[in-house]
Enzyme design. Sequence first.
Site, mmCIF file in Angstrom:
data_model
loop_
_atom_site.group_PDB
_atom_site.id
_atom_site.type_symbol
_atom_site.label_atom_id
_atom_site.label_comp_id
_atom_site.label_asym_id
_atom_site.label_seq_id
_atom_site.Cartn_x
_atom_site.Cartn_y
_atom_site.Cartn_z
ATOM 1 C CG ASP A 155 0.861 2.122 -6.004
ATOM 2 O OD1 ASP A 155 -0.248 2.173 -6.551
ATOM 3 O OD2 ASP A 155 1.802 1.413 -6.410
ATOM 4 C CE LYS A 156 -1.114 2.713 3.747
ATOM 5 N NZ LYS A 156 -1.488 1.518 4.554
#
Length: 320
Positions: A155-156
Site C-alpha cells: 500500500d501507498k
Amino acid sequence: MSENNEYEKNSLHEMDESEAAEWVVEQAQAGERIDKFLSDLMDQVSRTQIQQWIKDGHARVDGRGVKPNYKLAESQTIVLSIPDPTPMELTAEAIPLEVVYEDSDVIVVNKPRGLVVHPAPGHYSGTLVNALLYHCKDLSGINGVQRPGIVHRIDKDTSGLLMAAKNDQAHSHLAAQLKEHSVTRKYIAIVHGVLHHDNGTIDAPIGRDASDRKLYTVTEKNSKHAVTHFVVLERFDGYTLVELKLETGRTHQIRVHMKFIGHPLVGDPAYGRSKGMTMDGQALHAQVLGFTHPKTGERLEFEAPIPEDMADLLHRLKNV
C-alpha cells in the site's frame, strides 16, 4: 494490497475490455446513483471518468444501458466492462530510490511510506514505477505499459521491501513463487491494544465491505481465503509491536485481519482508531522479503530496518 499483494488480473483497475465485473445491488445500496456506486468501488478513477463510461454504454443494469444519475434498486445486476486505456508513455522520473539489491533480472527496493507503487487513472507520475523506469531502463512488460516490472504491491502508506522484475522470464518465475506461497513476506507493525497470545494465526476470508465498497472486511460473501500469522515482539501500555507473516496476499490483508481481532494498526486512516497514539499512515513496514532467484536458483533474503517514523513512535511508547 493490498499489503504485499500478488498481482491479480481480475482487479477492477486491471480489467481489459474483454473482461467484465458484475455486482448485485444490496439493500444498503438501493436508491444510490450508479455513478456514485461505481465511484465508491474504484477510488482511483475519477467520477467524471466513470460517468463517461456509463454514457458510452460500458455499464449496464439488468442488461440495459442507463444514465449516470440512474438510481439503483435492490437485487438489480450491474455489469461493468472497462474499455482499454488510451496508450500512453510513462515518464521516467529522477525520484530517489533506496536499492537493496539489483542484478540483470531483479531489483529489490525499500519503498518509503507515501509512495504509490504504480500509475493509475488520473495519477500517472510520481510513482515507484516512474522511479524504476529512470533507474533501470529495462523492466518486464507482462503487466503492460502502466505497471512494468511490478510483480506485487504494498500500500501507498506502508513502507518496506518490494521486488520488481527486469525481464519477462524473471517476472513469470517470481509470480509463480508468489502463487505457490514460497516467497517470504514478514512485516512489523504497531497495533492498538495488548495481544495476550504470544503468537497465532488469523484464518479469515476477506471481501469488500458492503457498507463501504472502498474498504475490505472479513466476510463469507464474495470473499477470498486469507491467512496471516503473527508473533508478539514487545508489549507496551495499550499497544503491541508484532511481526506478521503473510501466507496469502489479499488487498489490505494485514490491516483488515488486525482490525478483525480487535487490534487495528496505529495510524491506519481506514481501519484504525481516532484516539491514542498516531502517525502519518499506518504503522506497517515490510521488513523481510525472501525468494528464489529466477535464474541462479539461489535463495535470497533481505531485511529493511524499521523506518524513522515508526522508530520514533516506539521510542514514545517505551518512554510513556
